[in-house]
Design a protein around this motif. Sequence first.
Motif, mmCIF file in Angstrom:
data_model
loop_
_atom_site.group_PDB
_atom_site.id
_atom_site.type_symbol
_atom_site.label_atom_id
_atom_site.label_comp_id
_atom_site.label_asym_id
_atom_site.label_seq_id
_atom_site.Cartn_x
_atom_site.Cartn_y
_atom_site.Cartn_z
ATOM 1 N N VAL A 247 -4.352 -1.304 -6.321
ATOM 2 C CA VAL A 247 -4.216 -0.207 -7.287
ATOM 3 C C VAL A 247 -5.595 0.338 -7.645
ATOM 4 C CG1 VAL A 247 -3.491 0.402 -9.638
ATOM 5 C CG2 VAL A 247 -1.995 -0.996 -8.199
ATOM 6 N N ALA A 248 -6.561 -0.549 -7.855
ATOM 7 C CA ALA A 248 -7.921 -0.119 -8.190
ATOM 8 C C ALA A 248 -8.547 0.654 -7.031
ATOM 9 C CB ALA A 248 -8.774 -1.327 -8.564
ATOM 10 N N LEU A 249 -8.304 0.211 -5.812
ATOM 11 C CA LEU A 249 -8.804 0.951 -4.657
ATOM 12 C C LEU A 249 -8.187 2.352 -4.616
ATOM 13 C CD1 LEU A 249 -8.673 -1.852 -1.934
ATOM 14 C CD2 LEU A 249 -10.749 -0.778 -2.871
ATOM 15 N N ARG A 250 -6.894 2.428 -4.872
ATOM 16 C CA ARG A 250 -6.194 3.725 -4.848
ATOM 17 C C ARG A 250 -6.778 4.673 -5.891
ATOM 18 N NH1 ARG A 250 -2.189 7.382 -2.654
ATOM 19 N NH2 ARG A 250 -2.330 8.988 -4.248
ATOM 20 N N VAL A 251 -7.005 4.188 -7.097
ATOM 21 C CA VAL A 251 -7.507 5.065 -8.158
ATOM 22 C C VAL A 251 -8.907 5.583 -7.816
ATOM 23 C CG1 VAL A 251 -8.584 3.416 -9.768
ATOM 24 C CG2 VAL A 251 -7.384 5.427 -10.664
ATOM 25 N N ARG A 252 -9.669 4.805 -7.035
ATOM 26 C CA ARG A 252 -10.997 5.229 -6.601
ATOM 27 C C ARG A 252 -10.965 6.023 -5.301
ATOM 28 N NH1 ARG A 252 -15.996 3.206 -8.027
ATOM 29 N NH2 ARG A 252 -16.528 4.801 -6.487
ATOM 30 N N GLY A 253 -9.816 6.070 -4.629
ATOM 31 C CA GLY A 253 -9.725 6.798 -3.365
ATOM 32 C C GLY A 253 -10.323 6.043 -2.187
ATOM 33 N N VAL A 254 -10.375 4.719 -2.293
ATOM 34 C CA VAL A 254 -10.879 3.875 -1.212
ATOM 35 C C VAL A 254 -9.671 3.330 -0.455
ATOM 36 C CG1 VAL A 254 -12.192 1.784 -0.653
ATOM 37 C CG2 VAL A 254 -12.928 3.263 -2.550
ATOM 38 N N SER A 255 -9.609 3.607 0.838
ATOM 39 C CA SER A 255 -8.445 3.201 1.625
ATOM 40 C C SER A 255 -8.598 1.787 2.169
ATOM 41 C CB SER A 255 -8.240 4.166 2.800
ATOM 42 O OG SER A 255 -9.237 3.942 3.788
ATOM 43 N N LEU A 256 -7.478 1.223 2.602
ATOM 44 C CA LEU A 256 -7.527 -0.078 3.258
ATOM 45 C C LEU A 256 -8.297 0.009 4.574
ATOM 46 C CD1 LEU A 256 -4.008 -1.611 2.558
ATOM 47 C CD2 LEU A 256 -6.193 -2.127 1.459
ATOM 48 N N ASP A 257 -8.304 1.183 5.210
ATOM 49 C CA ASP A 257 -9.136 1.377 6.400
ATOM 50 C C ASP A 257 -10.616 1.228 6.043
ATOM 51 O OD1 ASP A 257 -7.099 1.741 8.238
ATOM 52 O OD2 ASP A 257 -7.132 3.926 8.082
ATOM 53 N N GLY B 230 0.815 -1.216 0.000
ATOM 54 C CA GLY B 230 0.000 0.000 0.000
ATOM 55 C C GLY B 230 0.846 1.262 0.000
ATOM 56 N N MET B 231 1.900 1.271 0.815
ATOM 57 C CA MET B 231 2.798 2.432 0.848
ATOM 58 C C MET B 231 3.504 2.617 -0.491
ATOM 59 S SD MET B 231 4.402 2.539 4.702
ATOM 60 C CE MET B 231 4.964 0.844 4.723
ATOM 61 N N THR B 232 3.914 1.527 -1.105
ATOM 62 C CA THR B 232 4.575 1.605 -2.406
ATOM 63 C C THR B 232 3.623 2.159 -3.457
ATOM 64 O OG1 THR B 232 6.026 -0.249 -1.849
ATOM 65 C CG2 THR B 232 5.770 0.263 -4.189
ATOM 66 N N ILE B 233 2.385 1.689 -3.457
ATOM 67 C CA ILE B 233 1.394 2.194 -4.411
ATOM 68 C C ILE B 233 1.160 3.683 -4.186
ATOM 69 C CG2 ILE B 233 -1.052 2.081 -5.065
ATOM 70 C CD1 ILE B 233 -0.797 -1.007 -4.546
ATOM 71 N N ASP B 234 1.026 4.094 -2.920
ATOM 72 C CA ASP B 234 0.847 5.521 -2.624
ATOM 73 C C ASP B 234 2.022 6.346 -3.124
ATOM 74 O OD1 ASP B 234 -1.644 5.191 -1.448
ATOM 75 O OD2 ASP B 234 -0.872 5.220 0.607
ATOM 76 N N THR B 235 3.238 5.854 -2.889
ATOM 77 C CA THR B 235 4.432 6.574 -3.341
ATOM 78 C C THR B 235 4.463 6.685 -4.857
ATOM 79 O OG1 THR B 235 5.688 5.860 -1.411
ATOM 80 C CG2 THR B 235 6.958 6.561 -3.335
ATOM 81 N N ALA C 77 -15.387 -2.327 6.377
ATOM 82 C CA ALA C 77 -16.417 -3.170 5.750
ATOM 83 C C ALA C 77 -16.304 -4.606 6.253
ATOM 84 C CB ALA C 77 -16.295 -3.119 4.230
ATOM 85 N N LEU C 78 -15.073 -5.104 6.386
ATOM 86 C CA LEU C 78 -14.881 -6.460 6.905
ATOM 87 C C LEU C 78 -15.304 -6.561 8.369
ATOM 88 C CD1 LEU C 78 -11.447 -7.353 5.277
ATOM 89 C CD2 LEU C 78 -13.657 -8.437 4.785
ATOM 90 N N GLU C 79 -14.954 -5.542 9.144
ATOM 91 C CA GLU C 79 -15.305 -5.555 10.569
ATOM 92 C C GLU C 79 -16.822 -5.577 10.766
ATOM 93 O OE1 GLU C 79 -11.278 -3.219 12.039
ATOM 94 O OE2 GLU C 79 -13.148 -2.092 11.784
ATOM 95 N N LYS C 80 -17.539 -4.867 9.916
ATOM 96 C CA LYS C 80 -19.004 -4.855 10.020
ATOM 97 C C LYS C 80 -19.591 -6.238 9.785
ATOM 98 C CE LYS C 80 -21.312 -1.700 7.854
ATOM 99 N NZ LYS C 80 -21.747 -0.691 6.872
ATOM 100 N N ARG C 81 -18.895 -7.069 9.048
ATOM 101 C CA ARG C 81 -19.391 -8.403 8.710
ATOM 102 C C ARG C 81 -18.988 -9.461 9.724
ATOM 103 N NH1 ARG C 81 -18.188 -8.632 2.211
ATOM 104 N NH2 ARG C 81 -19.211 -6.668 1.712
ATOM 105 N N GLN C 82 -18.061 -9.140 10.622
ATOM 106 C CA GLN C 82 -17.593 -10.133 11.586
ATOM 107 C C GLN C 82 -18.757 -10.613 12.439
ATOM 108 O OE1 GLN C 82 -14.325 -8.293 13.682
ATOM 109 N NE2 GLN C 82 -12.944 -8.539 11.952
ATOM 110 N N GLY C 83 -18.822 -11.929 12.609
ATOM 111 C CA GLY C 83 -19.872 -12.515 13.422
ATOM 112 C C GLY C 83 -21.192 -12.675 12.687
#
Length: 115
Positions: free
Chosen positions: A82-92, A18-23, A97-103
């Motif tokens: 890379v696709a997330l980056r181009v859309r401005g969607v962060s790993l956070d 992620g850091m490499t893609i941002d750079t 989204a994953l945390e909301k689905r837990q359980g």
Amino acid sequence: MSILGSADRLAEALAHLGMTIDTRAETGDASSSWTAKLLSKGVGACADKAEEEAGEFIQALREESDDRVASEAADMLYHALVALRVRGVSLDDVAAALEKRQGTSGIAEKASRKD
């Protein structure tokens, strides 16, 4: 065999990627960086490449060695980031989204989605 393996190792690898893609997005030269070149082409090109890599991953799952599956999974994850980056969607955002689905059962989660 567990899918988990070393979660810390994967988290570190994804954070580094992620850091490499941002750079590359911020300072990369499209003539020498595949990431910068792909990002400069926009959402459509990133989506097309992510789709291609997903297909290659699926083909590897069906027909190839575990090493090839891992390699294609890595390619797919890279292009997803890379696709997330181009859309401005962060790993956070993805983690939230994953945390909301837990359980929650995958069946129940899918049934709760709006069309």
